[in-house]
Design a protein around this motif. Structure first.
Motif, PDB file in Angstrom:
ATOM      1  N   PHE A  47     -16.527 -29.417  34.842  1.00  0.00           N
ATOM      2  CA  PHE A  47     -17.770 -30.030  35.305  1.00  0.00           C
ATOM      3  C   PHE A  47     -17.816 -30.031  36.829  1.00  0.00           C
ATOM      4  CE2 PHE A  47     -20.071 -32.268  31.845  1.00  0.00           C
ATOM      5  CZ  PHE A  47     -19.252 -31.910  30.789  1.00  0.00           C
ATOM      6  N   ASP A  48     -16.711 -30.429  37.444  1.00  0.00           N
ATOM      7  CA  ASP A  48     -16.665 -30.516  38.905  1.00  0.00           C
ATOM      8  C   ASP A  48     -16.919 -29.168  39.561  1.00  0.00           C
ATOM      9  OD1 ASP A  48     -16.244 -33.248  38.930  1.00  0.00           O
ATOM     10  OD2 ASP A  48     -14.074 -33.078  39.097  1.00  0.00           O
ATOM     11  N   TYR A  82     -25.098 -20.863  32.139  1.00  0.00           N
ATOM     12  CA  TYR A  82     -24.664 -21.012  30.749  1.00  0.00           C
ATOM     13  C   TYR A  82     -23.343 -21.767  30.652  1.00  0.00           C
ATOM     14  CZ  TYR A  82     -28.228 -17.514  29.882  1.00  0.00           C
ATOM     15  OH  TYR A  82     -29.418 -16.848  29.822  1.00  0.00           O
ATOM     16  N   ASN A  83     -23.167 -22.437  29.542  1.00  0.00           N
ATOM     17  CA  ASN A  83     -21.936 -23.167  29.265  1.00  0.00           C
ATOM     18  C   ASN A  83     -20.816 -22.194  28.908  1.00  0.00           C
ATOM     19  OD1 ASN A  83     -20.364 -25.483  28.861  1.00  0.00           O
ATOM     20  ND2 ASN A  83     -20.765 -25.481  26.668  1.00  0.00           N
ATOM     21  N   ASP A  84     -19.609 -22.575  29.220  1.00  0.00           N
ATOM     22  CA  ASP A  84     -18.426 -21.839  28.779  1.00  0.00           C
ATOM     23  C   ASP A  84     -17.292 -22.828  28.569  1.00  0.00           C
ATOM     24  OD1 ASP A  84     -17.101 -22.371  31.245  1.00  0.00           O
ATOM     25  OD2 ASP A  84     -17.921 -20.562  32.145  1.00  0.00           O
ATOM     26  N   HIS A 125     -23.684 -28.456  29.528  1.00  0.00           N
ATOM     27  CA  HIS A 125     -22.637 -28.787  28.558  1.00  0.00           C
ATOM     28  C   HIS A 125     -23.218 -29.084  27.171  1.00  0.00           C
ATOM     29  CE1 HIS A 125     -18.891 -30.347  26.958  1.00  0.00           C
ATOM     30  NE2 HIS A 125     -19.522 -31.453  26.606  1.00  0.00           N
ATOM     31  N   PHE A 126     -24.254 -29.907  27.115  1.00  0.00           N
ATOM     32  CA  PHE A 126     -24.770 -30.355  25.816  1.00  0.00           C
ATOM     33  C   PHE A 126     -25.798 -29.408  25.200  1.00  0.00           C
ATOM     34  CE2 PHE A 126     -23.172 -34.446  27.481  1.00  0.00           C
ATOM     35  CZ  PHE A 126     -22.324 -34.763  26.421  1.00  0.00           C
ATOM     36  N   LYS A 127     -26.552 -28.678  26.027  1.00  0.00           N
ATOM     37  CA  LYS A 127     -27.585 -27.775  25.497  1.00  0.00           C
ATOM     38  C   LYS A 127     -27.151 -26.313  25.512  1.00  0.00           C
ATOM     39  CE  LYS A 127     -31.034 -30.843  25.193  1.00  0.00           C
ATOM     40  NZ  LYS A 127     -31.960 -31.056  24.126  1.00  0.00           N
ATOM     41  N   GLU A 181     -25.030 -32.887  38.920  1.00  0.00           N
ATOM     42  CA  GLU A 181     -24.400 -33.569  37.780  1.00  0.00           C
ATOM     43  C   GLU A 181     -25.302 -33.528  36.549  1.00  0.00           C
ATOM     44  OE1 GLU A 181     -22.799 -38.006  36.481  1.00  0.00           O
ATOM     45  OE2 GLU A 181     -23.316 -37.633  38.570  1.00  0.00           O
ATOM     46  N   GLN A 182     -26.592 -33.778  36.736  1.00  0.00           N
ATOM     47  CA  GLN A 182     -27.533 -33.740  35.615  1.00  0.00           C
ATOM     48  C   GLN A 182     -27.607 -32.341  35.007  1.00  0.00           C
ATOM     49  OE1 GLN A 182     -29.290 -36.322  34.103  1.00  0.00           O
ATOM     50  NE2 GLN A 182     -27.847 -37.494  35.312  1.00  0.00           N
ATOM     51  N   CYS A 183     -27.688 -31.318  35.861  1.00  0.00           N
ATOM     52  CA  CYS A 183     -27.724 -29.941  35.362  1.00  0.00           C
ATOM     53  C   CYS A 183     -26.446 -29.611  34.604  1.00  0.00           C
ATOM     54  CB  CYS A 183     -27.916 -28.957  36.519  1.00  0.00           C
ATOM     55  SG  CYS A 183     -29.584 -28.943  37.192  1.00  0.00           S
ATOM     56  N   THR A 184     -25.310 -30.067  35.118  1.00  0.00           N
ATOM     57  CA  THR A 184     -24.025 -29.809  34.470  1.00  0.00           C
ATOM     58  C   THR A 184     -23.974 -30.442  33.080  1.00  0.00           C
ATOM     59  OG1 THR A 184     -22.974 -29.716  36.638  1.00  0.00           O
ATOM     60  CG2 THR A 184     -21.526 -29.994  34.762  1.00  0.00           C
ATOM     61  N   LEU A 185     -24.502 -31.638  32.956  1.00  0.00           N
ATOM     62  CA  LEU A 185     -24.540 -32.292  31.640  1.00  0.00           C
ATOM     63  C   LEU A 185     -25.459 -31.538  30.676  1.00  0.00           C
ATOM     64  CD1 LEU A 185     -24.613 -36.030  32.757  1.00  0.00           C
ATOM     65  CD2 LEU A 185     -22.766 -34.867  31.514  1.00  0.00           C
TER      66      LEU A 185
END
Length: 97
Positions: A39-40, A32-34, A65-67, A58-62
């Motif tokens: 990102f790193d 989940y995002n927080d 972040h956005f979803k 990197e793709q999962c991190t994006l």
């Protein structure tokens, strides 16, 4: 008047229902995002814990972040539980669903 001899060919479409094997023991490891983790940090943990490639992390991190969340790994609960605990121990919110 000359008559043209015309023949017609028709292609018949057939719908085929493919039976998919459903693995009832398959779960998702969700991250989940927080507003705390960078990102790193998240990407590095996904590489270390989930064995993602740097690009996959990197793709999962994006997506996180956005979803707001991302299913970063699929597997049995037994397989995912130590990964989830390691992610949680690193300060990142995660759950198995």
């Amino acid at each position: 008047m000359n008559r043209l001899n015309m023949t017609y060919q028709f292609e018949e479409e057939t719908d085929v229902l493919l039976e998919e094997a459903v693995d009832l023991d398959s779960s998702d490891l969700i991250v989940y995002n927080d507003d705390v983790n960078t990102f790193d940090h998240v990407a590095n943990i996904l590489v270390k814990v989930c064995k993602h490639s740097p690009e996959q992390a990197e793709q999962c991190t994006l997506i996180i972040h956005f979803k707001g969340k991302c299913a970063v790994k699929k597997g049995s609960v037994e397989e995912l539980k130590p990964m989830c605990e390691a992610i949680l121990d690193s300060g990142i919110q995660a759950a198995i669903v």
